[in-house]
Design a protein around this motif. Sequence first.
Motif, PDB file in Angstrom:
ATOM      1  N   PHE A 126      22.837 -15.512 -93.188  1.00 62.51           N
ATOM      2  CA  PHE A 126      22.046 -16.576 -92.820  1.00 62.51           C
ATOM      3  C   PHE A 126      22.403 -17.903 -93.117  1.00 62.51           C
ATOM      4  CE2 PHE A 126      18.234 -18.923 -91.681  1.00 62.51           C
ATOM      5  CZ  PHE A 126      18.293 -19.981 -92.395  1.00 62.51           C
ATOM      6  N   LEU A 127      23.263 -18.262 -94.288  1.00 63.41           N
ATOM      7  CA  LEU A 127      23.607 -19.710 -94.500  1.00 63.41           C
ATOM      8  C   LEU A 127      24.917 -19.713 -93.427  1.00 63.41           C
ATOM      9  CD1 LEU A 127      23.321 -19.981 -98.339  1.00 63.41           C
ATOM     10  CD2 LEU A 127      21.761 -21.371 -96.469  1.00 63.41           C
ATOM     11  N   SER A 128      25.769 -18.653 -93.448  1.00 63.88           N
ATOM     12  CA  SER A 128      26.938 -18.905 -92.778  1.00 63.88           C
ATOM     13  C   SER A 128      26.551 -18.987 -91.126  1.00 63.88           C
ATOM     14  CB  SER A 128      27.895 -17.625 -92.821  1.00 63.88           C
ATOM     15  OG  SER A 128      27.219 -16.718 -92.222  1.00 63.88           O
ATOM     16  N   PHE A 129      25.590 -18.590 -90.605  1.00 62.23           N
ATOM     17  CA  PHE A 129      25.082 -18.877 -89.340  1.00 62.23           C
ATOM     18  C   PHE A 129      24.438 -20.397 -89.255  1.00 62.23           C
ATOM     19  CE2 PHE A 129      21.522 -19.141 -86.227  1.00 62.23           C
ATOM     20  CZ  PHE A 129      22.030 -18.799 -85.022  1.00 62.23           C
ATOM     21  N   TYR A 130      23.614 -20.554 -90.169  1.00 58.95           N
ATOM     22  CA  TYR A 130      23.248 -21.951 -90.053  1.00 58.95           C
ATOM     23  C   TYR A 130      24.271 -23.191 -90.405  1.00 58.95           C
ATOM     24  CZ  TYR A 130      19.750 -25.611 -91.576  1.00 58.95           C
ATOM     25  OH  TYR A 130      19.036 -26.784 -91.726  1.00 58.95           O
ATOM     26  N   PHE A 131      25.065 -23.019 -91.188  1.00 58.67           N
ATOM     27  CA  PHE A 131      26.030 -24.021 -91.228  1.00 58.67           C
ATOM     28  C   PHE A 131      27.308 -23.926 -90.330  1.00 58.67           C
ATOM     29  CE2 PHE A 131      23.745 -24.793 -95.302  1.00 58.67           C
ATOM     30  CZ  PHE A 131      23.599 -25.944 -95.156  1.00 58.67           C
ATOM     31  N   GLY A 132      27.399 -22.744 -89.615  1.00 53.62           N
ATOM     32  CA  GLY A 132      28.596 -22.553 -89.086  1.00 53.62           C
ATOM     33  C   GLY A 132      28.383 -22.584 -87.349  1.00 53.62           C
ATOM     34  N   GLN A 133      27.584 -21.938 -86.761  1.00 54.50           N
ATOM     35  CA  GLN A 133      27.406 -21.936 -85.376  1.00 54.50           C
ATOM     36  C   GLN A 133      25.951 -22.330 -84.827  1.00 54.50           C
ATOM     37  OE1 GLN A 133      30.235 -21.612 -83.634  1.00 54.50           O
ATOM     38  NE2 GLN A 133      31.444 -21.301 -85.542  1.00 54.50           N
ATOM     39  N   ALA A 134      24.961 -22.698 -85.710  1.00 55.09           N
ATOM     40  CA  ALA A 134      23.855 -22.841 -85.012  1.00 55.09           C
ATOM     41  C   ALA A 134      23.593 -24.002 -84.229  1.00 55.09           C
ATOM     42  CB  ALA A 134      22.905 -23.023 -86.291  1.00 55.09           C
ATOM     43  N   GLN A 135      22.719 -24.124 -83.343  1.00 55.11           N
ATOM     44  CA  GLN A 135      22.705 -25.078 -82.274  1.00 55.11           C
ATOM     45  C   GLN A 135      21.232 -25.674 -82.137  1.00 55.11           C
ATOM     46  OE1 GLN A 135      24.980 -27.157 -80.478  1.00 55.11           O
ATOM     47  NE2 GLN A 135      23.094 -28.510 -79.871  1.00 55.11           N
ATOM     48  N   LEU A 136      20.535 -26.647 -82.711  1.00 62.24           N
ATOM     49  CA  LEU A 136      19.319 -27.192 -82.780  1.00 62.24           C
ATOM     50  C   LEU A 136      18.874 -27.813 -81.613  1.00 62.24           C
ATOM     51  CD1 LEU A 136      18.824 -28.029 -86.583  1.00 62.24           C
ATOM     52  CD2 LEU A 136      18.052 -25.999 -85.292  1.00 62.24           C
ATOM     53  N   ILE A 137      19.601 -28.848 -81.169  1.00 58.34           N
ATOM     54  CA  ILE A 137      19.040 -29.805 -80.001  1.00 58.34           C
ATOM     55  C   ILE A 137      19.302 -28.745 -78.851  1.00 58.34           C
ATOM     56  CG2 ILE A 137      19.535 -31.915 -79.047  1.00 58.34           C
ATOM     57  CD1 ILE A 137      20.881 -32.992 -81.476  1.00 58.34           C
ATOM     58  N   MET A 138      18.229 -29.184 -77.881  1.00 63.38           N
ATOM     59  CA  MET A 138      18.056 -28.573 -76.585  1.00 63.38           C
ATOM     60  C   MET A 138      19.221 -28.987 -75.838  1.00 63.38           C
ATOM     61  SD  MET A 138      15.513 -26.588 -77.255  1.00 63.38           S
ATOM     62  CE  MET A 138      14.995 -25.853 -75.686  1.00 63.38           C
ATOM     63  N   ILE A 139      20.145 -28.141 -75.106  1.00 57.15           N
ATOM     64  CA  ILE A 139      21.117 -28.588 -74.128  1.00 57.15           C
ATOM     65  C   ILE A 139      20.740 -27.983 -72.660  1.00 57.15           C
ATOM     66  CG2 ILE A 139      23.465 -27.922 -73.656  1.00 57.15           C
ATOM     67  CD1 ILE A 139      23.922 -27.618 -76.207  1.00 57.15           C
ATOM     68  N   THR A 198      10.869 -32.938 -81.550  1.00 54.07           N
ATOM     69  CA  THR A 198       9.827 -32.014 -81.573  1.00 54.07           C
ATOM     70  C   THR A 198       8.551 -32.446 -81.840  1.00 54.07           C
ATOM     71  OG1 THR A 198      11.573 -30.124 -81.820  1.00 54.07           O
ATOM     72  CG2 THR A 198       9.354 -29.914 -82.272  1.00 54.07           C
ATOM     73  N   LYS A 199       8.411 -33.328 -83.069  1.00 56.39           N
ATOM     74  CA  LYS A 199       7.215 -33.875 -83.559  1.00 56.39           C
ATOM     75  C   LYS A 199       6.638 -34.854 -82.453  1.00 56.39           C
ATOM     76  CE  LYS A 199       6.314 -37.388 -86.998  1.00 56.39           C
ATOM     77  NZ  LYS A 199       6.501 -38.333 -87.983  1.00 56.39           N
ATOM     78  N   LEU A 207      23.863 -30.748 -89.565  1.00 57.56           N
ATOM     79  CA  LEU A 207      23.135 -31.717 -90.490  1.00 57.56           C
ATOM     80  C   LEU A 207      22.863 -33.039 -89.761  1.00 57.56           C
ATOM     81  CD1 LEU A 207      25.657 -31.408 -93.629  1.00 57.56           C
ATOM     82  CD2 LEU A 207      23.140 -30.301 -93.038  1.00 57.56           C
ATOM     83  N   ILE A 208      23.346 -33.427 -88.642  1.00 56.22           N
ATOM     84  CA  ILE A 208      23.102 -34.407 -87.802  1.00 56.22           C
ATOM     85  C   ILE A 208      21.943 -33.899 -86.715  1.00 56.22           C
ATOM     86  CG2 ILE A 208      24.701 -34.417 -86.212  1.00 56.22           C
ATOM     87  CD1 ILE A 208      24.729 -37.501 -86.286  1.00 56.22           C
ATOM     88  N   GLU A 209      22.040 -32.683 -86.349  1.00 53.41           N
ATOM     89  CA  GLU A 209      21.131 -32.182 -85.448  1.00 53.41           C
ATOM     90  C   GLU A 209      19.879 -32.099 -85.771  1.00 53.41           C
ATOM     91  OE1 GLU A 209      22.930 -28.634 -83.527  1.00 53.41           O
ATOM     92  OE2 GLU A 209      24.592 -29.764 -82.816  1.00 53.41           O
ATOM     93  N   GLU A 210      19.780 -31.800 -87.096  1.00 52.16           N
ATOM     94  CA  GLU A 210      18.403 -31.129 -87.606  1.00 52.16           C
ATOM     95  C   GLU A 210      17.422 -32.589 -87.414  1.00 52.16           C
ATOM     96  OE1 GLU A 210      15.023 -30.977 -90.167  1.00 52.16           O
ATOM     97  OE2 GLU A 210      16.647 -32.016 -90.749  1.00 52.16           O
ATOM     98  N   PRO A 211      17.448 -33.524 -88.141  1.00 48.57           N
ATOM     99  CA  PRO A 211      16.735 -34.756 -88.013  1.00 48.57           C
ATOM    100  C   PRO A 211      16.302 -35.290 -86.592  1.00 48.57           C
ATOM    101  CG  PRO A 211      18.850 -35.721 -89.056  1.00 48.57           C
ATOM    102  CD  PRO A 211      19.090 -34.020 -88.824  1.00 48.57           C
ATOM    103  N   ILE A 212      17.265 -34.872 -85.662  1.00 49.00           N
ATOM    104  CA  ILE A 212      16.819 -35.318 -84.152  1.00 49.00           C
ATOM    105  C   ILE A 212      16.012 -34.379 -83.751  1.00 49.00           C
ATOM    106  CG2 ILE A 212      17.914 -35.577 -82.036  1.00 49.00           C
ATOM    107  CD1 ILE A 212      20.512 -36.525 -83.453  1.00 49.00           C
ATOM    108  N   ASP A 213      16.394 -32.941 -83.811  1.00 47.26           N
ATOM    109  CA  ASP A 213      15.654 -31.989 -83.303  1.00 47.26           C
ATOM    110  C   ASP A 213      13.963 -31.935 -83.765  1.00 47.26           C
ATOM    111  OD1 ASP A 213      15.105 -29.559 -81.710  1.00 47.26           O
ATOM    112  OD2 ASP A 213      14.498 -28.624 -83.850  1.00 47.26           O
ATOM    113  N   THR A 214      14.010 -32.508 -85.278  1.00 47.28           N
ATOM    114  CA  THR A 214      12.738 -32.304 -85.911  1.00 47.28           C
ATOM    115  C   THR A 214      11.942 -33.687 -85.508  1.00 47.28           C
ATOM    116  OG1 THR A 214      13.394 -31.533 -87.974  1.00 47.28           O
ATOM    117  CG2 THR A 214      11.618 -32.669 -88.124  1.00 47.28           C
ATOM    118  N   GLU A 215      12.522 -34.554 -85.228  1.00 49.44           N
ATOM    119  CA  GLU A 215      11.843 -35.972 -84.455  1.00 49.44           C
ATOM    120  C   GLU A 215      11.402 -35.682 -83.168  1.00 49.44           C
ATOM    121  OE1 GLU A 215      10.208 -39.440 -83.810  1.00 49.44           O
ATOM    122  OE2 GLU A 215      10.409 -38.772 -85.551  1.00 49.44           O
TER     123      GLU A 215
END
Length: 176
Positions: free
Chosen positions: A13-26, A154-155, A144-152
């Motif tokens: 899970f952590l390797s996926f989360y910190f490796g290839q995950a994409q949070l922001i919609m494209i 989405t909120k 780490l930069i995508e997470e706060p943007i996606d959270t904001e």
Amino acid sequence: MKKRRIILPLILFLSFYFGQAQLIMIDDETGEFRYEDVARAEGVSSSEIKSRAAAWLKEYYTQIDSVRVDTAGINQLNTYHFKWTLIRKSIDVDLFFDVVIKAKDNRYKYDFNNFRVGKMSKGDLQAMPLKKYIDRFPTDYQILIEEPIDTEITKAIASLNYYVSNNKMEVEEDDW
């Protein structure tokens, strides 16, 4: 043996989360970051949706640019300031983006797009596309930069949907 069963999924899970995950919609067509969708507003006319959406924009976001309302819809340049941590260094980021809201009776389309990072200088925006900004950093840190943007964003979308449906801001309960 039990420890191995727990640790292995956690490592994956952590390797996926910190490796290839994409949070922001494209956007599939342009490859740019974008949040867009059509939402229902049962029993609300298009003019009332526009009025509520304009009121929401004025209340939710810091005013950089006034809300522009025309026959096509509403749009405004918005900003979101946040900090993210690269390794141990805290970095201030000013994110700028456009919000466009188009209305029809009983539904509306929101579009958060044109994401860029920069600063306002003498009333002019000096910025680069968010995708270009993020691509400058190692892949392991991009999430780490995508997470706060996606959270904001989405909120903000949830807040917009609530406001259009209820004609008021959602009151958050104290979490104590």
